[in-house]
Design an enzyme around this catalytic site. Structure first.
Site, PDB file in Angstrom:
ATOM      1  N   ASP A  73       0.820  -1.212   0.000  1.00 30.74           N
ATOM      2  CA  ASP A  73       0.000   0.000   0.000  1.00 30.74           C
ATOM      3  C   ASP A  73       0.861   1.272   0.000  1.00 30.74           C
ATOM      4  OD1 ASP A  73      -1.567  -2.153   0.601  1.00 30.74           O
ATOM      5  OD2 ASP A  73      -2.689  -1.166   2.186  1.00 30.74           O
ATOM      6  N   HIS A  75      -0.914   4.465  -0.540  1.00 30.11           N
ATOM      7  CA  HIS A  75      -1.880   5.369   0.094  1.00 30.11           C
ATOM      8  C   HIS A  75      -1.552   6.858  -0.081  1.00 30.11           C
ATOM      9  CE1 HIS A  75      -4.665   2.596   1.907  1.00 30.11           C
ATOM     10  NE2 HIS A  75      -3.672   1.872   2.395  1.00 30.11           N
ATOM     11  N   ASP A 101      -4.229  -0.039  -3.425  1.00 26.83           N
ATOM     12  CA  ASP A 101      -4.330   1.025  -2.423  1.00 26.83           C
ATOM     13  C   ASP A 101      -3.312   2.141  -2.692  1.00 26.83           C
ATOM     14  OD1 ASP A 101      -6.309  -0.529  -1.412  1.00 26.83           O
ATOM     15  OD2 ASP A 101      -5.246  -1.122   0.399  1.00 26.83           O
ATOM     16  N   ASN A 133      -8.750  -2.254  -2.563  1.00 26.86           N
ATOM     17  CA  ASN A 133     -10.100  -1.844  -2.179  1.00 26.86           C
ATOM     18  C   ASN A 133     -10.318  -0.343  -2.357  1.00 26.86           C
ATOM     19  OD1 ASN A 133      -8.279  -1.662   0.174  1.00 26.86           O
ATOM     20  ND2 ASN A 133     -10.098  -0.949   1.257  1.00 26.86           N
ATOM     21  N   HIS A 134      -9.266   0.464  -2.422  1.00 28.79           N
ATOM     22  CA  HIS A 134      -9.411   1.902  -2.619  1.00 28.79           C
ATOM     23  C   HIS A 134      -9.631   2.249  -4.100  1.00 28.79           C
ATOM     24  CE1 HIS A 134      -8.574   3.335   1.457  1.00 28.79           C
ATOM     25  NE2 HIS A 134      -7.864   2.232   1.538  1.00 28.79           N
TER      26      HIS A 134
END
Length: 136
Positions: A73, A75, A101, A133-134
């Site tokens: 991730d 982010h 992500d 999932n993002h």
């Protein structure tokens, strides 16, 4: 006089200058953390269109070859992404697969996904992006 476009009609996308987009993204390497990357809206739209074409042209089942750097991730932590490339090597000198992500939490999600889409478009067989999932 040209006739006005109907409401909701899409404008033709401008030509993508991939080298310029990557160059502007990488300018942040020599700047303090948090410096924004300025890329024209038309270039971002063209980049998204090009990246979409690359993703649709590739199989959902990726067959990758070693050596390959596997990254988790990000982010939106843009300077962390740049640091990954500085330590691991920039594409295409190093092959990467990112596990999703890419956005959220960090302050530079747009810069992060812009550079990732640019590398995916330029090096489709050396740079892989999975959906997290993002990205749903």
């Amino acid at each position: 006089r040209p006739s006005p476009s109907p409401p909701g009609a899409m404008k033709k996308t401008e030509a993508l200058d991939l080298e310029e987009v990557i160059g502007k993204c990488l300018e942040a390497r020599s700047s303090k953390q948090g410096k924004l990357v300025q890329i024209a809206e038309g270039q971002l739209k063209a980049l998204c269109t090009s990246a979409r074409e690359v993703f649709l042209s590739q199989s959902a089942l990726l067959e990758v070859e070693a050596p390959l750097k596997i990254c988790g991730d990000v982010h939106g932590q843009y300077h962390d992404l740049l640091r990954i490339f500085e330590y691991g090597g920039f594409p295409p000198d190093s092959n990467y697969i990112f596990l999703g992500d890419y956005v959220d939490r960090g302050k530079q999600s747009l810069e992060t996904i812009t550079l990732m889409f640019a590398y995916k478009t330029k090096f489709p067989e050396n740079f892989f992006l999975l959906r997290g999932n993002h990205e749903c």
